[in-house]
Design an enzyme around this catalytic site. Structure first.
Site, PDB file in Angstrom:
ATOM      1  N   GLU A 161       0.796  -1.243   0.000  1.00  0.00           N
ATOM      2  CA  GLU A 161       0.000   0.000   0.000  1.00  0.00           C
ATOM      3  C   GLU A 161       0.826   1.290   0.000  1.00  0.00           C
ATOM      4  O   GLU A 161       0.593   2.179   0.817  1.00  0.00           O
ATOM      5  CB  GLU A 161      -0.969  -0.017   1.191  1.00  0.00           C
ATOM      6  CG  GLU A 161      -1.899  -1.212   1.149  1.00  0.00           C
ATOM      7  CD  GLU A 161      -2.802  -1.362   2.382  1.00  0.00           C
ATOM      8  OE1 GLU A 161      -2.760  -0.488   3.258  1.00  0.00           O
ATOM      9  OE2 GLU A 161      -3.540  -2.359   2.448  1.00  0.00           O
ATOM     10  N   GLU A 268      -6.373 -10.582  -1.449  1.00  0.00           N
ATOM     11  CA  GLU A 268      -7.216 -10.380  -0.250  1.00  0.00           C
ATOM     12  C   GLU A 268      -8.693 -10.349  -0.626  1.00  0.00           C
ATOM     13  O   GLU A 268      -9.450  -9.484  -0.184  1.00  0.00           O
ATOM     14  CB  GLU A 268      -6.819  -9.069   0.453  1.00  0.00           C
ATOM     15  CG  GLU A 268      -5.348  -8.998   0.819  1.00  0.00           C
ATOM     16  CD  GLU A 268      -4.970  -7.772   1.644  1.00  0.00           C
ATOM     17  OE1 GLU A 268      -5.874  -7.077   2.148  1.00  0.00           O
ATOM     18  OE2 GLU A 268      -3.759  -7.520   1.785  1.00  0.00           O
TER      19      GLU A 268
HETATM   20  O1  9MR Z   1      -7.435  -8.260   8.298  1.00  0.00           O
HETATM   21  C1  9MR Z   1      -6.521  -7.484   9.018  1.00  0.00           C
HETATM   22  C2  9MR Z   1      -7.142  -7.065  10.353  1.00  0.00           C
HETATM   23  O2  9MR Z   1      -7.294  -8.188  11.191  1.00  0.00           O
HETATM   24  C3  9MR Z   1      -6.272  -6.022  11.029  1.00  0.00           C
HETATM   25  O3  9MR Z   1      -6.926  -5.531  12.171  1.00  0.00           O
HETATM   26  C4  9MR Z   1      -5.972  -4.905  10.064  1.00  0.00           C
HETATM   27  C5  9MR Z   1      -5.083  -3.910  10.748  1.00  0.00           C
HETATM   28  O4  9MR Z   1      -4.290  -3.201   9.927  1.00  0.00           O
HETATM   29  O5  9MR Z   1      -5.351  -5.410   8.906  1.00  0.00           O
HETATM   30  C6  9MR Z   1      -6.181  -6.264   8.195  1.00  0.00           C
HETATM   31  O6  9MR Z   1      -5.559  -6.699   6.998  1.00  0.00           O
HETATM   32  C7  9MR Z   1      -5.286  -5.687   6.029  1.00  0.00           C
HETATM   33  C8  9MR Z   1      -4.069  -6.137   5.261  1.00  0.00           C
HETATM   34  O7  9MR Z   1      -3.007  -6.384   6.158  1.00  0.00           O
HETATM   35  C9  9MR Z   1      -3.677  -5.124   4.216  1.00  0.00           C
HETATM   36  N1  9MR Z   1      -4.782  -4.798   3.334  1.00  0.00           N
HETATM   37  C10 9MR Z   1      -6.026  -4.434   3.991  1.00  0.00           C
HETATM   38  C11 9MR Z   1      -6.416  -5.524   4.993  1.00  0.00           C
HETATM   39  C12 9MR Z   1      -7.750  -5.227   5.610  1.00  0.00           C
HETATM   40  O8  9MR Z   1      -7.626  -4.080   6.393  1.00  0.00           O
END
Ligand code: 9MR
Length: 385
Positions: A161, A268
């Site tokens: 990102e 994802e």
């Molecule tokens: O799914 C993840 C969630 O459990 C966490 O709280 C969150 C915190 O940053 O991150 C989520 O995963 C993210 C991923 O690492 C990067 N792309 C977006 C995802 C959804 O937020």
């Protein structure tokens, strides 16, 4: 429970996981078997789901999926919470699980602006770290983590990102960029290659189906490739809703990214079914919206009409992925079942979303069978003379 009703339950659960007789080409087909010749089918998990406490989650994950991504356990904050202190326990759970079940492990993620502790960006005297300090920290972190998992991890989300969501700038404002400069990505990939000579190295981002962000992504990656940066793949996160983005943009994204000569991964995937007010496509975890009961209509059950709509959407997506199977090397669902999905808490906390292929009772949804059917259809077509 008497033994009779127990065995009835077991039979019912088994039946629930096989394709209805009307579609059955291979009744015991699983996601990982049906797509085995096309791409890996992955799932994001938390270590608490696979450390022996949720046997059903382990069984379903291992049976249905050929790749796993740790949802949080490989992030900087989890692995390296304080200077000189590494915590490998939860990450090791993944390495062991992947090995035991012959699954590919994806390392998510080495360099991200989020879930990275503040100390990383601080200098000795409370001032921001210097470029040299931060580069050294990045290199040391990547070297330590990539080296520990060199025999377990197939590919790393090296940078996550980095692109901006609007405005004239290509890259988002982040401490990485502010302190090191725009070349922080090049360094991250070079350090990753140094530490993991055999791993695949990916750039990963959301919202690439938006034409502006996609163009910026192509510009970014073209530049890296021209400078000889060792990147091998690109992940389009694919946090979608029932009707956005348009299928044509989803397909164009895969085409544009694969034209760069990179492996393309859907990293994802989920299909949000809840009503939204604006902000679609922006998976920036800092985005928050006002709670409102009207935006949480399926607390008790997901109506059949919406189940079917979601199943159709998933089928269309997998049809696109299959048509591009030469460039798409993995499709990963962002969560094992609806109950585990981050979308129950984003962009509003505590809602009941139903974004995945498996429901809260760990049973397959219509969307699961729709995806399986797409895979089986393609297999039959391939076999036909
Ligand atoms: O799914 C993840 C969630 O459990 C966490 O709280 C969150 C915190 O940053 O991150 C989520 O995963 C993210 C991923 O690492 C990067 N792309 C977006 C995802 C959804 O937020």
């Amino acid at each position: 429970m008497n033994p009779l009703s127990l065995s009835r339950l077991v039979v019912m659960a088994c039946l629930a996981w096989s394709l209805p007789a009307t579609h059955a080409v291979e009744p015991q087909a699983t996601l990982r078997s049906v797509f085995a010749d096309d791409f890996l089918v992955g799932v994001a998990l938390g270590s608490y789901q696979i450390n022996g406490r949720v046997p059903k989650a382990e069984e379903v994950a291992a049976k249905q999926f050929s790749a796993i991504t740790p949802e949080n356990e490989f992030k900087w904050q989890a692995l390296h919470p304080a200077p000189g202190r590494y915590e490998f326990k939860s990450a090791d759970v993944f390495a062991n699980f992947a090995k035991a079940h012959d699954m590919k492990l994806i390392g998510h993620t080495l360099v991200w602006h989020s879930q990275t502790p503040d100390w990383v960006f601080k200098g000795d005297d409370g001032k921001p770290a210097t470029r040299e300090q931060l580069l050294e920290r990045m290199r040391e972190h990547i070297r330590t983590v990539a080296d520990r998992y060199k025999d377990s991890v197939k590919g790393w989300d090296v940078v996550n990102e980095a692109l901006s969501d609007g405005g004239p700038e290509l890259l988002r404002d982040s401490p990485w960029r502010r302190i090191i400069g725009d070349d922080f990505l090049d360094h991250a990939f070079r350090f990753a290659r140094e530490a993991a000579p055999n791993a695949e190295l990916y750039y990963n981002d959301y919202g690439l189906e938006d034409p502006r962000k996609r163009r910026n992504c192509v510009t970014l990656l073209k530049g890296m490739i021209a400078r000889g940066v060792p990147i091998t793949g690109v992940g389009t996160q694919s946090h979608f809703s029932l009707d956005r983005p348009a299928l044509s943009e989803i397909e164009k994204t895969i085409q544009d990214l694969s034209t760069l000569g990179l492996k393309v991964m859907v990293t994802e995937l989920d299909v949000d079914v809840l009503p939204a007010r604006g902000g679609f496509g922006n998976a920036d975890i800092n985005r928050r919206e006002q709670a409102d009961p009207a935006l949480d209509p399926y607390k008790a059950v997901l109506p059949d009409e919406v189940q079917q709509k979601q199943a159709k959407r998933y089928a269309e997506l997998f049809d696109v992925y299959l048509r591009h199977r030469k460039s798409v090397t993995r499709v990963t669902l962002w969560g094992l079942n609806d109950g585990f999905s981050w979308l129950n808490h984003f962009p509003i906390r505590g809602r009941t979303n139903h974004a995945l292929l498996i429901d809260r009772a760990m049973l397959p949804k219509p969307a699961f069978f729709a995806v399986l059917k797409e895979g089986q259809k393609k297999r039959e077509e391939k076999k036909a003379p």
